[in-house]
Design an enzyme around this catalytic site. Structure first.
Site, PDB file in Angstrom:
ATOM      1  N   ARG A   1      64.514  54.193 112.363  1.00  0.00           N
ATOM      2  CA  ARG A   1      64.117  53.757 111.011  1.00  0.00           C
ATOM      3  C   ARG A   1      63.745  54.935 110.135  1.00  0.00           C
ATOM      4  O   ARG A   1      63.991  54.929 108.930  1.00  0.00           O
ATOM      5  CB  ARG A   1      62.917  52.817 111.092  1.00  0.00           C
TER       6      ARG A   1
ATOM      7  N   SER B   1      53.572  51.657 113.224  1.00  0.00           N
ATOM      8  CA  SER B   1      52.323  50.912 113.190  1.00  0.00           C
ATOM      9  C   SER B   1      51.387  51.521 114.214  1.00  0.00           C
ATOM     10  O   SER B   1      51.824  52.133 115.189  1.00  0.00           O
ATOM     11  CB  SER B   1      52.548  49.421 113.409  1.00  0.00           C
TER      12      SER B   1
ATOM     13  N   ARG C   1      63.816  45.891 122.887  1.00  0.00           N
ATOM     14  CA  ARG C   1      63.300  44.612 122.372  1.00  0.00           C
ATOM     15  C   ARG C   1      64.463  43.631 122.260  1.00  0.00           C
ATOM     16  O   ARG C   1      65.465  43.927 121.603  1.00  0.00           O
ATOM     17  CB  ARG C   1      62.686  44.772 120.975  1.00  0.00           C
TER      18      ARG C   1
ATOM     19  N   ARG D   1      67.410  46.576 110.132  1.00  0.00           N
ATOM     20  CA  ARG D   1      66.381  47.493 110.621  1.00  0.00           C
ATOM     21  C   ARG D   1      65.885  47.208 112.033  1.00  0.00           C
ATOM     22  O   ARG D   1      64.887  47.753 112.459  1.00  0.00           O
ATOM     23  CB  ARG D   1      65.210  47.511 109.642  1.00  0.00           C
ATOM     24  N   HIS D   2      66.585  46.312 112.733  1.00  0.00           N
ATOM     25  CA  HIS D   2      66.205  46.026 114.122  1.00  0.00           C
ATOM     26  C   HIS D   2      67.359  46.312 115.074  1.00  0.00           C
ATOM     27  O   HIS D   2      68.501  46.002 114.777  1.00  0.00           O
ATOM     28  CB  HIS D   2      65.812  44.553 114.280  1.00  0.00           C
TER      29      HIS D   2
ATOM     30  N   GLU E   1      65.463  41.468 120.339  1.00  0.00           N
ATOM     31  CA  GLU E   1      65.335  40.936 118.979  1.00  0.00           C
ATOM     32  C   GLU E   1      66.426  39.895 118.764  1.00  0.00           C
ATOM     33  O   GLU E   1      67.594  40.173 118.970  1.00  0.00           O
ATOM     34  CB  GLU E   1      65.503  42.059 117.941  1.00  0.00           C
TER      35      GLU E   1
ATOM     36  N   GLU F   1      58.563  49.471 107.095  1.00  0.00           N
ATOM     37  CA  GLU F   1      57.585  49.933 108.085  1.00  0.00           C
ATOM     38  C   GLU F   1      58.242  50.946 109.018  1.00  0.00           C
ATOM     39  O   GLU F   1      59.186  50.630 109.725  1.00  0.00           O
ATOM     40  CB  GLU F   1      57.104  48.712 108.898  1.00  0.00           C
TER      41      GLU F   1
HETATM   42  P1  AMO Z   1      55.663  48.132 116.763  1.00  0.00           P
HETATM   43  O1  AMO Z   1      56.140  46.986 117.568  1.00  0.00           O
HETATM   44  O2  AMO Z   1      55.259  47.858 115.351  1.00  0.00           O
HETATM   45  O3  AMO Z   1      54.382  48.802 117.444  1.00  0.00           O
HETATM   46  O4  AMO Z   1      56.747  49.274 116.793  1.00  0.00           O
HETATM   47  C1  AMO Z   1      56.495  50.535 116.228  1.00  0.00           C
HETATM   48  C2  AMO Z   1      57.668  50.988 115.389  1.00  0.00           C
HETATM   49  O5  AMO Z   1      58.860  50.985 116.167  1.00  0.00           O
HETATM   50  C3  AMO Z   1      59.957  50.609 115.365  1.00  0.00           C
HETATM   51  N1  AMO Z   1      60.563  49.368 115.904  1.00  0.00           N
HETATM   52  C4  AMO Z   1      61.882  49.129 115.906  1.00  0.00           C
HETATM   53  N2  AMO Z   1      62.927  49.856 115.470  1.00  0.00           N
HETATM   54  C5  AMO Z   1      64.164  49.329 115.628  1.00  0.00           C
HETATM   55  N3  AMO Z   1      64.403  48.141 116.197  1.00  0.00           N
HETATM   56  C6  AMO Z   1      63.394  47.371 116.652  1.00  0.00           C
HETATM   57  N4  AMO Z   1      63.656  46.220 117.252  1.00  0.00           N
HETATM   58  C7  AMO Z   1      62.059  47.866 116.513  1.00  0.00           C
HETATM   59  N5  AMO Z   1      60.841  47.395 116.851  1.00  0.00           N
HETATM   60  C8  AMO Z   1      59.952  48.323 116.457  1.00  0.00           C
HETATM   61  C9  AMO Z   1      59.430  50.380 113.957  1.00  0.00           C
HETATM   62  C10 AMO Z   1      57.975  50.082 114.206  1.00  0.00           C
HETATM   63  O6  AMO Z   1      57.172  50.404 113.107  1.00  0.00           O
HETATM   64  N6  AMO Z   1      52.790  49.912 120.478  1.00  0.00           N
HETATM   65  C11 AMO Z   1      52.910  49.737 119.053  1.00  0.00           C
HETATM   66  C12 AMO Z   1      52.644  51.027 118.293  1.00  0.00           C
HETATM   67  C13 AMO Z   1      51.241  51.528 118.385  1.00  0.00           C
HETATM   68  O7  AMO Z   1      50.305  50.787 117.993  1.00  0.00           O
HETATM   69  O8  AMO Z   1      51.051  52.675 118.822  1.00  0.00           O
HETATM   70  C14 AMO Z   1      54.293  49.208 118.721  1.00  0.00           C
HETATM   71  O9  AMO Z   1      55.203  49.248 119.501  1.00  0.00           O
HETATM   72  O10 AMO Z   1      59.612  51.577 113.228  1.00  0.00           O
END
Ligand code: AMO
Length: 431
Positions: free
Chosen positions: A405, A357, A209, A217-218, A211, A354
């Site tokens: 996370r 999700s 991502r 946490r990202h 970000e 979180e």
């Molecule tokens: P989402 O985008 O909420 O959902 O991502 C799911 C989980 O992945 C982790 N996460 C991250 N961890 C670290 N850095 C990041 N940039 C980052 N982005 C996300 C988090 C988050 O809760 N496809 C859906 C999931 C689904 O519905 O099955 C999805 O990607 O812990």
């Protein structure tokens, strides 16, 4: 070499001969006696030299050199007790430069960014080894749970033609002259595999991502544990599996990883099942009572999410809970709607953060196509995925959980970067 690890020395018979190899963490040469603390993957052990020749050979030893030691196990005279090794033979296998770029004693606080620049050296400590042994164990227990429950592990493409989680965080790249992206999640492929008839699938793999924010946490690259199952009634079936699996993993950690948890000073409480389910609306109400106003339909920001975690912990005496029935407006196109405004989406929260999700997915072709349009996306970009739903797809749902996370929050680490060997963020592409 018949190599023992440092922790074996504590269980070894006094008087027995041992061979060790590791790094020289502490060196004290005091005239008639010399001490070297040898560090290896399993801990540290004290080597003692009282013979003149050996003491002389230790005078040039530099911190962090790789050393070989042979000697006899004896009881330490120190108050702390335990065993140590009386040196009989000693060799430097690989000499370290005397100018170490970061403090290795743990006595001088060193800024995280500098430590990450020298990550290989930074990782040389019992605490860091404990973090990554526990991370490895967590992945293993997750797999154990899923294999026991008849899930199939998948590996899906990481170079993809379209994003699944919105355009803002896509990394694009040139793919033989065509535009391609690094996969943001396994979402589309895990759903397609259920349409293929695999029924219960999972993957623990990288997700990317772009970000823009710098948070604790990202990351730009993280490890996502994805899970999807078919023939469910609704999203409650998925939450039940998260509960079971989470408790399974924590119990296993307590049963098999005591040493590592103690090294990090962690007392792991296993939450009771079922975890509380708090709807998005009641979460807003809880926050409003504390003077935190969030407009219906808006996302709950990081700070408010933490506060919500505290409120729920006070009310339900648990760190693990779900937020359910999110507005469709703040969830992705593939989620099933629940009435006009809401959705069958949930977040799994632990420690006010979180971790995952998920939810039930829309599996009706027409409705899914219309949801893609509703989110302002182009149906053409999702053609292969969408076509799947024309030819028989069972009701299904799943979740995505961030492994990094999860490690951060179970081990009470301040920053997600501490949970990753070589983290990637907007500023960091190396090491
Ligand atoms: P989402 O985008 O909420 O959902 O991502 C799911 C989980 O992945 C982790 N996460 C991250 N961890 C670290 N850095 C990041 N940039 C980052 N982005 C996300 C988090 C988050 O809760 N496809 C859906 C999931 C689904 O519905 O099955 C999805 O990607 O812990």
């Amino acid at each position: 070499m018949n190599r023992s690890y440092s922790k074996d020395i504590q269980k070894a018979k006094v008087g027995s001969a041992v061979e060790l190899a590791g790094w020289a963490a502490v060196i004290k040469v005091l005239g008639k006696i010399a001490f070297v603390k040898l560090r290896d993957r399993e801990g540290e052990v004290q080597l003692v030299a009282s013979n003149k020749k050996l003491i002389n050979s230790l005078k040039d030893l530099t911190h962090e050199s790789v050393i070989y030691a042979k000697g006899k196990v004896r009881q330490s005279k120190l108050k702390s007790g335990g065993n140590e090794v009386e040196l009989q033979k000693f060799e430097v296998l690989s000499k370290a430069d005397a100018n170490l770029p970061i403090d290795m004693s743990g006595k001088i606080p060193t800024d995280l960014s500098k430590r990450l620049n020298w990550r290989v050296l930074d990782l040389r400590s019992s605490k860091k080894y404990a973090i990554f042994k526990l991370r490895s164990a967590m992945n293993y227990y997750i797999r154990e749970y899923l294999q026991q429950n008849n899930f199939i592990e998948m590996q899906t493409p990481k170079i993809v033609g379209s994003g699944a989680e919105g355009g803002a965080t896509l990394f694009s790249l040139d793919y033989y002259g065509k535009k391609a992206y690094l996969s943001q999640s396994q979402q589309l492929y895990k759903q397609m595999l259920l349409a293929a008839g695999l029924d219960k699938v999972y993957e623990i793999g990288p997700a990317f991502r772009a970000e823009k924010s710098h948070t604790m946490r990202h990351l730009a690259e993280f490890t996502q544990f994805d899970f999807e199952m078919a023939f469910l009634k609704d999203e409650n079936n998925i939450m039940k599996i998260i509960e079971d699996m989470f408790v399974f993993v924590l119990k296993k950690l307590n049963a098999h990883n005591k040493y590592e948890l103690e090294t990090l000073g962690i007392n792991l409480n296993v939450p009771k099942v079922p975890f509380p389910k708090v709807t998005y609306e009641s979460a807003l109400k809880l926050l409003a009572k504390e003077g935190i106003k969030i407009k219906k339909g808006d996302d709950i920001g990081t700070e408010d999410e933490k506060k919500l975690g505290d409120l729920i912990e006070k009310k339900y005496k648990t760190k693990a809970y779900f937020i359910t029935k999110f507005p469709f407006g703040i969830k992705p196109f593939y989620i099933m709607k629940d009435g006009k405004t809401y959705s069958k989406a949930f977040d799994f929260e632990y420690n006010g953060e979180e971790l995952a999700s998920g939810g039930q997915r829309e599996h009706n072709y027409e409705k899914l196509a219309s949801q893609i349009k509703e989110k302002g996306l182009n149906v053409k970009d999702f053609e292969d995925y969408l076509n799947t739903f024309k030819f028989g797809t069972p009701a299904h749902g799943g979740f995505g959980l961030g492994i990094d996370r999860m490690v951060k929050n179970i081990l009470n680490l301040d920053n997600i970067r501490e949970a990753v060997l070589f983290p990637r963020d907007p500023e960091r592409l190396s090491p």
